[in-house]
Design an enzyme around this catalytic site. Structure first.
Site, PDB file in Angstrom:
ATOM      1  N   TYR A 118       0.819  -1.208   0.000  1.00 33.53           N
ATOM      2  CA  TYR A 118       0.000   0.000   0.000  1.00 33.53           C
ATOM      3  C   TYR A 118       0.861   1.270   0.000  1.00 33.53           C
ATOM      4  CZ  TYR A 118      -4.001   2.905   1.361  1.00 33.53           C
ATOM      5  OH  TYR A 118      -4.999   3.840   1.408  1.00 33.53           O
TER       6      TYR A 118
ATOM      7  N   SER B 281       1.552  -7.712   2.029  1.00 30.99           N
ATOM      8  CA  SER B 281       0.563  -6.738   2.492  1.00 30.99           C
ATOM      9  C   SER B 281      -0.460  -6.486   1.383  1.00 30.99           C
ATOM     10  CB  SER B 281       1.271  -5.464   2.950  1.00 30.99           C
ATOM     11  OG  SER B 281       0.382  -4.657   3.688  1.00 30.99           O
ATOM     12  N   GLN B 282      -0.591  -5.261   0.880  1.00 33.58           N
ATOM     13  CA  GLN B 282      -1.511  -5.042  -0.237  1.00 33.58           C
ATOM     14  C   GLN B 282      -1.159  -5.968  -1.403  1.00 33.58           C
ATOM     15  OE1 GLN B 282      -2.938  -1.009  -2.095  1.00 33.58           O
ATOM     16  NE2 GLN B 282      -1.136  -1.624  -3.248  1.00 33.58           N
TER      17      GLN B 282
ATOM     18  N   ASP C  72       1.087  -8.435  14.274  1.00 32.84           N
ATOM     19  CA  ASP C  72       0.829  -7.552  13.126  1.00 32.84           C
ATOM     20  C   ASP C  72      -0.466  -6.780  13.360  1.00 32.84           C
ATOM     21  OD1 ASP C  72       0.323  -6.395  10.661  1.00 32.84           O
ATOM     22  OD2 ASP C  72       0.930  -8.153   9.523  1.00 32.84           O
TER      23      ASP C  72
ATOM     24  N   HIS D 120       4.108  -5.855  11.343  1.00 29.07           N
ATOM     25  CA  HIS D 120       3.771  -5.968   9.921  1.00 29.07           C
ATOM     26  C   HIS D 120       4.988  -6.131   9.002  1.00 29.07           C
ATOM     27  CE1 HIS D 120       1.060  -5.910   6.607  1.00 29.07           C
ATOM     28  NE2 HIS D 120       1.521  -4.789   6.120  1.00 29.07           N
TER      29      HIS D 120
END
Lengths: 329, 329, 329, 329, 329, 329
Positions: free
Chosen positions: A92, A187-188, A275, A310
């Site tokens: 992201y 992630s994204q 996370d 994360h």
């Protein structure tokens, strides 16, 4: 609390009910069919960035709406035969960055496509070059709530379509093996790879790390961190229960859990128990639903990082994925 | 304030007086001479990490006190002739990490040595494997104040010596060109590269990014961020003015400004104007003192990132350094 | 959440299973035997700090490895007969400080030894003077992970040994009653006093306040605050499950719960229900395991501070301990 | 910025203009005269807290309005002759605490009175027992703006009067030497001791550490930390310029700088250059104005802690003050 | 965790046991009877603030102890007949503000009284003008612990009495309909409206938003945010269990839950599930206890904002309350 | 530092050089001419929200690109004759909200138009209903950098055009006086009102509070707070100096200082000296440049709030503006 989500033993059994609209498959088949009407071949332009062992191409392919999407394609300089391919999506706020950055797959004998994320590429890192030419209704800062009142308008409909078209694109590039395409991302990027695995079941593997874009309602209830928190922000302003219902309906077309149920590829996941950006229960909700009901169960594994936030597996992931994918591809 | 240090125009002229002890050169010549009495050749052990275009060696060489120091040496798989070398040092709390991580120089036809930092490698990233077998007097958590009451005991005396010995080591490895060795690093790694450039004047180039370990008194007065803040912490406890004087005396043997005055190599710097970890005035104090008084002025350049904090130039640095070094080496 | 750990009723019953190695006792008996081979008598040097009612000695005794450990010994100026003794250990980052600071026990007719903590004494307060001459492998900033891969190398093996030797030392000082020695301390000092109570069962009392260094795995899972968080940090970098197992094995030799099981002295504890540094469940894990299975149960009490964070009982503790100890000693 | 206030050299010369009302002396002489109409002798009640070397009395004396003010009086158990006295005032939010806490002066042969602060004693520490039976107009949470629209109503008029009456009280206690009374305190206690030194010029010494309650306008402009920030908060709500003028007028009767100008006693100050609670320029504004224009200059000294925040000199202060006061008293 | 309190389904059933003293009703009947001995009529003074559609009166009425309490009374400029009235109380730290601010009820044809809060009005907003002329014992900064050791002395005994007297006052103003008085307020104002609804059962409706001042023990255990945290602060200092018991006894006379049990009016509540200032369980504890045991159940409704913190319903509340009240009044 | 920008005396003289492109006026005249080709009359639809004294219309008018822009128009229910009008713009992230919210101008006999902000209305408050149907290139989360590489593409070109068209719209509504239109707004709304005042010189007054969108370079250098920080974020990623130059060029078409130079209306400003969102120097840069070089100087005033952050004047502003505007209009 450091390990703030469920205990590990509960995570391993976590199988939440997720709203899934009846026309989920139709929604996506129509979406992809429309996008594929823009059937230009990708442009592939060799650039010289001073590397001697790796060659790099600047790729442009038609994404959602036929919009031009940028990517870097890297390959070993001394390769023979058609190469297996890893298509990677970004986290992201990031973009495809600079062409030299992600050369590890190429250094290992793979082709690697790093797709830009439309309209992002300005939050950290080294940027990108792909606009998102579509406007939106009122939305919170960020990308999560653009077009949130209709799944057709939602930003991630466009992004997921771009991502599918990236797979289409690499399959059209000479020298790459269309039968050996894997998808990956963190992630994204992990969330996008889930979507692609659900929409393009014949990719050979998906390797999502600490994936985002999954089990949105759980995420919003358990963390107030961004970017899930953009949804919270939106709903904190737009409070009509009918609007709230529409928001959740829109996300029901975009949920990694539903994509997971449709996946057929081998899956290598990672999750971090501290996370707060992508809480572990949202990741397990995907993993526990991965590629169900196959005659021959697909290979699926998840690596657990109990003490990480994360950053997830970070640089530990590449050698792990390289070894794992080598056994499959 | 975002750009919290001096205005850019003042930075460019900033030439502070730095305490430099009269026996600075003797201190370091004795230190290095002692270290070089441990004259074992580096061990170089090829490892297979699945890369096809890059080869990796696990290197161990004798550092300060002859202690074994670990490093990764990466090279292109298809190289001919003796390679130019970049020796790189790591940021604070990091280590040499995993062997596949920094392969860009190798992908560009260079040899690259990534030195582990003794005793660190546990603050972020992917670790390392080099102990620091030396104890210390009372010290704040971290590495800045270990042995701070005597320059002979200070932690960075050992680290800088390791770093010099890393250059010695690569010059002894077959296939590498001992006449074309450059040093590089970001933050702590930048500070270490400054020290090496001052102590090994015949390296061909130094490429410090947002360097740490310079102009300590200014740093402590303008930022309370770690790791410079470890000094503040120490002095907030140990308040005897004689102790304070000794602390500053110790750091006067370890200051990047003094190393810069002794450098003879070309220098490519970077600085970020919103950097609260390594404030820009401490970087300019080094740059403005770089390699003075030469018959033929050395090439020195500094890239300014006005809108960045300590991420500095990030991934923008490698192509910039590759192009710049290509003109020199 | 303010009272973030278990409800009080659960805390009172909390009896977790703790890994304890089979050779725990042997590990420590060997360790102490080795340390006691350095059998120098403590040096006791009277100093004048301007007090008229209290006398102070600067004490040096041999600790782990025979290393010289510093302490302050305070006594009433007008005492008769052999005095009972309280040996006190300091909180994390602190040291023995200045000689005048802790004179309350002396003002109440006790001798009081305040032991310095090797290598610390630079995080807050007024310092100390005891080096830790032993180096370590890669470690996070702080003291928790120094030598964490082998219990023989771990920092707290040395500190706990110093602490046992402090009891040995006061028992050798004329004018002190070797049969009436109690141990005390808050936070890290409480954790150290637990270790001493387990290793020197004939101390008459232990008075740990909000003790640290207990039930490490629970602590790491429930709080990310330092210093337990140093372990989290280390494990977030060093992720090999074999390494993680070794880390927990090392701490299994250093856990307050195991020391509690071996204690035979009366115990006066305190715990704070909003303590995010030393979470209450880790304190109750010790308290509920204190000195089990005695023919005649030992006196054990715990004072609960429902509304306090890690300040715990603060200055309320001294009068409470003075009254409690007066009934025992 | 770590050392965020003026450079040290500017601090040493800092002599700001302070508004001082023409009737400042009259205001205070009337105030004190009224308070002294309540001329009850202090009650002095011996209590037993288990100390053998120190005796403690629970003291109650009439303060502003004749309100009963509590204090602890500690003395050495074995003293002969009339004792010199140190009267100490507490920091913001604290109270006289528990009777055993501050026994260092007694342990050094002094009498020590620790005055409670009316209405406070509930922000940290161990409490107190003195109400403030006077209400106020609208005020921000805290004590700074109670009665801020009229100096007669202001909270600190009452506190400073209590503090003066504390000196009156100790001068009336048998066994104490009324000619050898010093005042001391840190932060708010330092500010109160400044007021007493200005209002009772025949105390022999004042020893304010990092004093609060001085040069309010400068403080409010340079720091937003509490408790000066309470004034900011009040003025951020009450914005009528006439109200603002009245607020500053009220504080002009309560400013440490004006009290300093009237002081005649020797002064030992401390200041910390990273103190954001009591910024160093506000401390130097007092110090540079201390006891001016004397035929024979008074002894005044200031200890500078360059690397400390509001902890100031901490436990380093007692031995320093003990030695300094010993030369005077 | 974003929705940090109980799940919604548990909240709806949450019926905690609350300590309620046996003399609760007597305490309040005596308190109100005493206050009503000050039976001055309110002063009502028309002021011109430039509005053409709304008229404003500056009202002063006798509150607790007969102390003058200020309020703004707004009405439509073109009204006929006796108007229904909404009496509104303010949030913590606020005051009646400026006369033009809250004119919505008047614009809808109601009279609206906005009561000042004694002694506050200096934390945010635009102030107020009502002193609290009563002092207190030691208390934390803020208003929560003033007089906390005796319910007769507690600050909110005075405020709740003022609030009841505000209803008495509007019932005495010509042009207002004494039979149609509703009470309202957010946060502290909500808590005050609960008290009034319990003490003046014949108000026609209460409309508390995210009410404060309810179920104090739960609040203190689940949140450390201010202002409930003032109680925590107080108890963290004053630790005698007898004092703690007295504190909770005092609050048992002031708890919204007890007032709710005595309410007879229709109730419209709001609650926010991410509200860390007034946690949802404390609000449901009130709502679930509202006006029980009536022959004909009263209308009670609660609006839930799942994604909001303490802003609660914000500006969504007025139209909601206007429509709801229109059906009742 | 609390008052972190220049001293007040410097602010009053602050006249920075601002880059202004030579075609600034042409850029805007072309932009407005294009927008005015969409010359639909505004739709004005009466809605009933339960108010008796105020009438509300739901207005839609053509903005940039003819896109439909929503607004609320409120008027007194009992008005005679054509009303003067205040057009108000909203703060960053807000929207036109609910129709009842801003009725003060209507209650004072004015018409009031509250314009929605396209694409925003989801960051706080009660929302809005106006999409921004235009996409953008890569941009940071938020609205500041959408289209930042070309002034024609920039988001605020569209918003400022909407705002000008809002004035056009009210001038076309029957019952409103087109000759008596003022503009107002706080923060972003203040910045927009500056733009309108520069582009529609015949508005009678502008009343910007703590305006945003002015002197961007200064803002970015002095504060890292959002939303100016979005520019910093963008430039921290996109570091090509040519890109940076283009970014500043784009903002040079959008700077409040340039609009101020073109203003001809009376101006009433406010500024807060502790405002880290819209630093005071950026506000004074506008104010000091307001409507220069007129034969008859326009009335311009600025209210300074020395102790406020970005809340600026808050509710103090309406009565101030009502009185001030009453003298002009």
């Amino acid at each position: 609390m450091a390990q703030f989500d469920m205990p590990q033993s509960d995570l391993e059994r976590y199988a939440p009910e997720i709203d899934e609209p009846g026309d989920f498959d139709e929604f996506w088949s129509v979406t992809l069919a429309e996008a594929r009407t823009f059937d230009r071949a990708p442009t592939v332009e060799r650039i010289d960035i001073g590397l001697t062992e790796i060659v790099v191409d600047d790729v442009t392919f038609p994404g959602f709406g036929g919009h031009p999407i940028k990517a870097w394609l890297t390959r070993p300089a001394h390769a023979d035969g058609d190469l297996p391919v890893v298509v990677e999506y970004e986290g992201y706020g990031g973009g495809r960055g600079l062409p030299h950055e992600k050369i590890h797959w190429a250094a290992a004998g793979y082709a690697h496509l790093r797709m830009d994320t439309r309209g992002q590429a300005s939050g950290h890192g080294t940027g990108g070059a792909t606009p998102d030419p579509v406007g939106s209704g009122p939305a919170s800062p960020g990308y999560m709530t653009r077009g949130v009142l209709d799944p057709h308008d939602h930003y991630y409909r466009r992004v997921f379509t771009d991502a599918v078209r990236a797979v289409d694109a690499v399959r059209a590039v000479p020298g790459l093996d269309p039968a050996r395409v894997a998808v990956a991302g963190g992630s994204q990027g992990g969330g996008i790879s889930l979507a692609v695995a659900g929409l393009v079941p014949d990719v050979v593997a998906a390797m999502p790390d600490v994936p985002f874009l999954s089990h949105y309602r759980r995420a919003v209830s358990i963390t107030d961190a961004l970017p899930y928190g953009e949804i919270t922000k939106y709903l904190s302003v737009h409070r009509d229960p009918a609007v709230e219902a529409q928001v959740w309906r829109t996300f029901s077309y975009l949920d990694g859990v539903s994509f997971a149920r449709r996946a057929r590829a081998a899956g290598l996941f990672s999750v971090a128990l501290m996370d707060i950006i992508c809480p572990p229960s949202t990741v397990y909700a995907v993993f526990n639903n991965w590629a169900p009901g196959q005659a021959e169960p697909v290979l699926k594994e998840i690596d657990v990082y109990p003490y990480n936030n994360h950053e997830g597996g970070g640089d530990y992931r590449f050698p792990r994925k390289l070894a794992w994918l080598g056994k499959i591809i």
